[in-house]
Design a protein around this motif. Structure first.
Motif, PDB file in Angstrom:
ATOM      1  N   PRO A 102       0.945  -1.343  -0.401  1.00  0.00           N
ATOM      2  CA  PRO A 102       0.225  -0.609  -0.041  1.00  0.00           C
ATOM      3  C   PRO A 102       0.455   1.051   0.001  1.00  0.00           C
ATOM      4  O   PRO A 102       2.102   1.192   0.833  1.00  0.00           O
ATOM      5  CB  PRO A 102      -0.677  -0.436   1.061  1.00  0.00           C
ATOM      6  N   LEU A 103       0.332   2.799  -0.503  1.00  0.00           N
ATOM      7  CA  LEU A 103       0.834   3.637  -0.351  1.00  0.00           C
ATOM      8  C   LEU A 103       1.678   4.257   0.769  1.00  0.00           C
ATOM      9  O   LEU A 103       0.489   4.697   1.727  1.00  0.00           O
ATOM     10  CB  LEU A 103       0.043   4.744  -1.108  1.00  0.00           C
ATOM     11  N   ALA A 104       2.311   3.884   0.888  1.00  0.00           N
ATOM     12  CA  ALA A 104       3.050   4.540   2.462  1.00  0.00           C
ATOM     13  C   ALA A 104       2.619   6.149   3.080  1.00  0.00           C
ATOM     14  O   ALA A 104       2.506   7.243   1.863  1.00  0.00           O
ATOM     15  CB  ALA A 104       4.277   4.595   2.765  1.00  0.00           C
ATOM     16  N   ARG A 105       2.245   6.300   4.205  1.00  0.00           N
ATOM     17  CA  ARG A 105       1.198   8.106   4.490  1.00  0.00           C
ATOM     18  C   ARG A 105       2.737   8.529   4.654  1.00  0.00           C
ATOM     19  O   ARG A 105       3.891   7.951   4.411  1.00  0.00           O
ATOM     20  CB  ARG A 105       1.217   7.983   5.036  1.00  0.00           C
ATOM     21  N   ARG A 106       3.269   9.704   3.877  1.00  0.00           N
ATOM     22  CA  ARG A 106       3.586  11.304   4.025  1.00  0.00           C
ATOM     23  C   ARG A 106       3.623  12.413   4.960  1.00  0.00           C
ATOM     24  O   ARG A 106       2.343  12.720   4.614  1.00  0.00           O
ATOM     25  CB  ARG A 106       4.498  10.952   2.674  1.00  0.00           C
ATOM     26  N   GLN A 107       4.659  13.139   5.444  1.00  0.00           N
ATOM     27  CA  GLN A 107       4.563  14.511   5.514  1.00  0.00           C
ATOM     28  C   GLN A 107       5.431  15.414   4.576  1.00  0.00           C
ATOM     29  O   GLN A 107       6.872  15.131   4.824  1.00  0.00           O
ATOM     30  CB  GLN A 107       4.316  14.634   7.060  1.00  0.00           C
ATOM     31  N   PRO A 108       4.455  16.360   4.086  1.00  0.00           N
ATOM     32  CA  PRO A 108       3.311  16.795   4.533  1.00  0.00           C
ATOM     33  C   PRO A 108       3.201  16.268   3.153  1.00  0.00           C
ATOM     34  O   PRO A 108       3.756  15.972   2.247  1.00  0.00           O
ATOM     35  CB  PRO A 108       3.392  18.759   4.011  1.00  0.00           C
ATOM     36  N   PRO A 109       1.290  16.132   3.659  1.00  0.00           N
ATOM     37  CA  PRO A 109       1.214  14.907   2.476  1.00  0.00           C
ATOM     38  C   PRO A 109       1.195  16.082   1.171  1.00  0.00           C
ATOM     39  O   PRO A 109       1.392  17.165   0.925  1.00  0.00           O
ATOM     40  CB  PRO A 109      -0.715  15.205   2.453  1.00  0.00           C
ATOM     41  N   LEU A 110       0.911  15.259  -0.443  1.00  0.00           N
ATOM     42  CA  LEU A 110       0.990  15.130  -0.926  1.00  0.00           C
ATOM     43  C   LEU A 110      -0.017  16.844  -1.682  1.00  0.00           C
ATOM     44  O   LEU A 110       1.043  17.511  -2.852  1.00  0.00           O
ATOM     45  CB  LEU A 110       0.467  14.197  -1.918  1.00  0.00           C
TER      46      LEU A 110
END
Length: 554
Positions: free
Chosen positions: A40-48
């Motif tokens: 699954p697409l891993a979360r990131r910061q800041p969001p896209l």
């Protein structure tokens, strides 16, 4: 079937679709399950979606579907890999087939590193005209069917959307329906794929002529208005960036200004001068689309590819906003998804080249401080997989240590962390150095280490406490604490924080004795893990009703 399995080896392969009939006839079936992304697409910061300039990479190499089509890997020597994921926001897999479904190995590697992947829907030349006439001039039902199939394909194979590239002229009827098609495709992708994207390539104009504008203007704006972004052509000049910025208004980050690394045509930059184009693009607050960065591999050759690749991305780093990791556990062996050998627990288990991007690990930042420090990939020795991370540099005269920033983090710190580190010091006097981890937190008056009676660190730097042995309930998982072997040293640490927010994870290399000389060092990193104690201590969920299919016994 030859579409799904290599005719020579019978191994499962990634595939594309040609023409409208194949697209409309596509249905999921058991033969294409190998091609469904498992990560699954891993979360990131800041969001896209946050308001800052983005970086898109468009990968176009010799027609696509090369060794990367082998879903279970291949014995390829010196393959092309991409691993500067922290520096980019979107990855597009490009080819000249009508429907380019990204090879699943790319989707797996990108998703693990928080980067969404787009396929390409392209029409070109006279065949493209006929294809567009068939579905665009055919009215709402025909274009709705194409939009629906494209959205279903992205959803089924678990990639994140489409680059749409209509590189042929259109009849009045076809171009009249094009905004409707783009709006329909965008809506369906958004509803089928969380965080899905549709990006339009600067090609056809509102009157149906094919004319690359190299900017956002009134001739192509109606397409930009109904999708998630515009990818401009490459032959722009500064005044076009200025006009684009004015016209895009609050959506200026949704314009991806094209940069051809091969520098074909009348362009600014390209090759090792690509930074010149990026500097201008960023001056206007616009996003960038870096086309064919495989130039490094194709033009400069395979032999010194990893060094050249680090040099290329290093030259652009100051124009590439990075994204941070925001979930735990964080665990990586720095593997690139390729190798000249396969290592397990520090031992060379099997010599011989291999290539499988699905096996690529979470990638770090690749910091370069000219002269004093470099991070690179080392294939000759690793703890696990095909490579380790090699840190080389010097500790300046009179200084005791040097810090190498490996990961930027952005998340609340759990009350208790465990960290593990596997490393190997190289060079003439490895005993002259010690290696440790450092965690920094975002500035806040309420962040404390351990208990509230301890004073906050003024600069938010914490040095986790060394654990000679893991606590009993973690002994099995953290066997690493005393499993160093084949020259690798293993370390375990714990860190208790209250009301803190994690910021960076760095490696500290210190000298044992103060010195007025500059001291060179070389250190291989084999594995790093950052674990939230509470979630590690919880029993893992039971796995029920496992099914296996497509088995081949040898």
């Amino acid at each position: 079937p030859a579409r799904y399995f290599d005719t020579k080896t019978t191994e499962p392969i990634s595939f594309f679709l040609s023409g409208l009939e194949e697209l409309l006839a596509w249905q999921p079936n058991s033969d294409d399950e190998f091609n469904v992304s498992a990560v699954p697409l891993a979360r990131r910061q800041p969001p896209l979606q946050s308001r800052r300039p983005r970086t898109l990479v468009c990968h176009d190499m010799r027609g696509g579907y090369l060794e990367d089509r082998f879903i279970q890997g291949s014995a390829t020597r010196n393959p092309y890999v991409f691993y500067h994921w922290r520096y980019i926001d979107i990855f597009v897999y490009f080819s000249h087939h009508t429907v380019t479904i990204p090879p699943v190995v790319w989707t797996n590697a990108a998703h693990r590193n928080s980067v969404p992947v787009l396929g390409t829907f392209i029409t070109e030349w006279t065949d493209g005209e006929k294809l567009c006439e068939a579905f665009l001039a055919g009215g709402e039902e025909a274009l709705g069917a194409v939009a629906e199939q494209l959205a279903r394909i992205a959803q089924h194979f678990r990639f994140d959307g489409w680059l749409v590239n209509i590189e042929n002229k259109l009849s009045a009827a076809a171009v009249g329906n094009l905004p409707l098609f783009l709006r329909e495709l965008t809506a369906r992708v958004h509803s089928a794929v969380p965080g899905g994207l549709v990006i339009w390539y600067d090609s056809v104009l509102k009157d149906g002529t094919l004319s690359w504008q190299n900017e956002l203007n009134d001739q192509n704006r109606m397409f930009f208005d109904v999708c998630d972004g515009l990818f401009t052509n490459y032959n722009w000049k500064e005044e076009q960036l200025e006009r684009t910025q004015r016209l895009a208004g609050p959506r200026l980050n949704d314009v991806y200004v094209g940069v051809d690394v091969f520098a074909r045509g009348d362009v600014i930059g390209g090759g090792f001068d690509t930074d010149k184009s990026l500097r201008l693009i960023r001056q206007f607050g616009l996003s960038a689309a870096i086309f064919a960065p495989g130039w490094v591999y194709e033009h400069l050759g395979k032999e010194n590819f990893l060094q050249n690749e680090n040099r290329f991305w290093g030259s652009l780093a100051k124009y590439l906003p990075t994204h941070s990791i925001c979930t735990l556990p964080l665990t990586t062996s720095f593997c690139l998804g390729m190798g000249t050998s396969t290592f397990l627990d520090g031992k060379n288990e099997e010599s011989g080249p291999w290539y499988d991007l699905s096996a690529q690990d979470i990638q770090p930042l690749y910091p370069e401080q000219q002269g004093t420090l470099s991070a690179s990939c080392c294939l000759r020795d690793a703890w696990s997989g095909g490579s380790s991370l090699q840190l080389q540099g010097t500790i300046p005269p009179g200084e005791e240590r040097v810090a190498v920033r490996l990961f930027s983090l952005q998340m609340p710190a759990p009350p208790k962390l465990f960290l593990t580190l596997l490393y190997k010091l190289e060079g003439p006097q490895p005993d002259d150095f010690t290696v440790a981890l450092e965690v920094t937190t975002w500035d806040s008056g309420i962040c404390f280490e351990g208990n509230p009676t301890s004073l906050p660190e003024p600069n938010g730097r914490y040095h986790p406490r060394f654990l000679p042995a893991p606590p009993p309930f973690l002994a099995k998982l953290l066997a690493a604490c005393h499993r160093g072997s084949h020259g690798w040293t293993s370390r375990c640490y714990e860190l208790e924080l209250q009301d803190c927010s994690l910021r960076d994870l760095s490696l500290i290399v210190s000298r044992q004795q103060p010195s007025l000389q500059e001291t060179p060092f070389s250190c291989l990193l084999g594995e790093i893990r950052v674990l939230d104690v509470a979630s590690v201590a919880a029993a893992p969920p039971q796995v029920l009703s496992v099914e296996a299919s497509q088995l081949w016994w040898q």
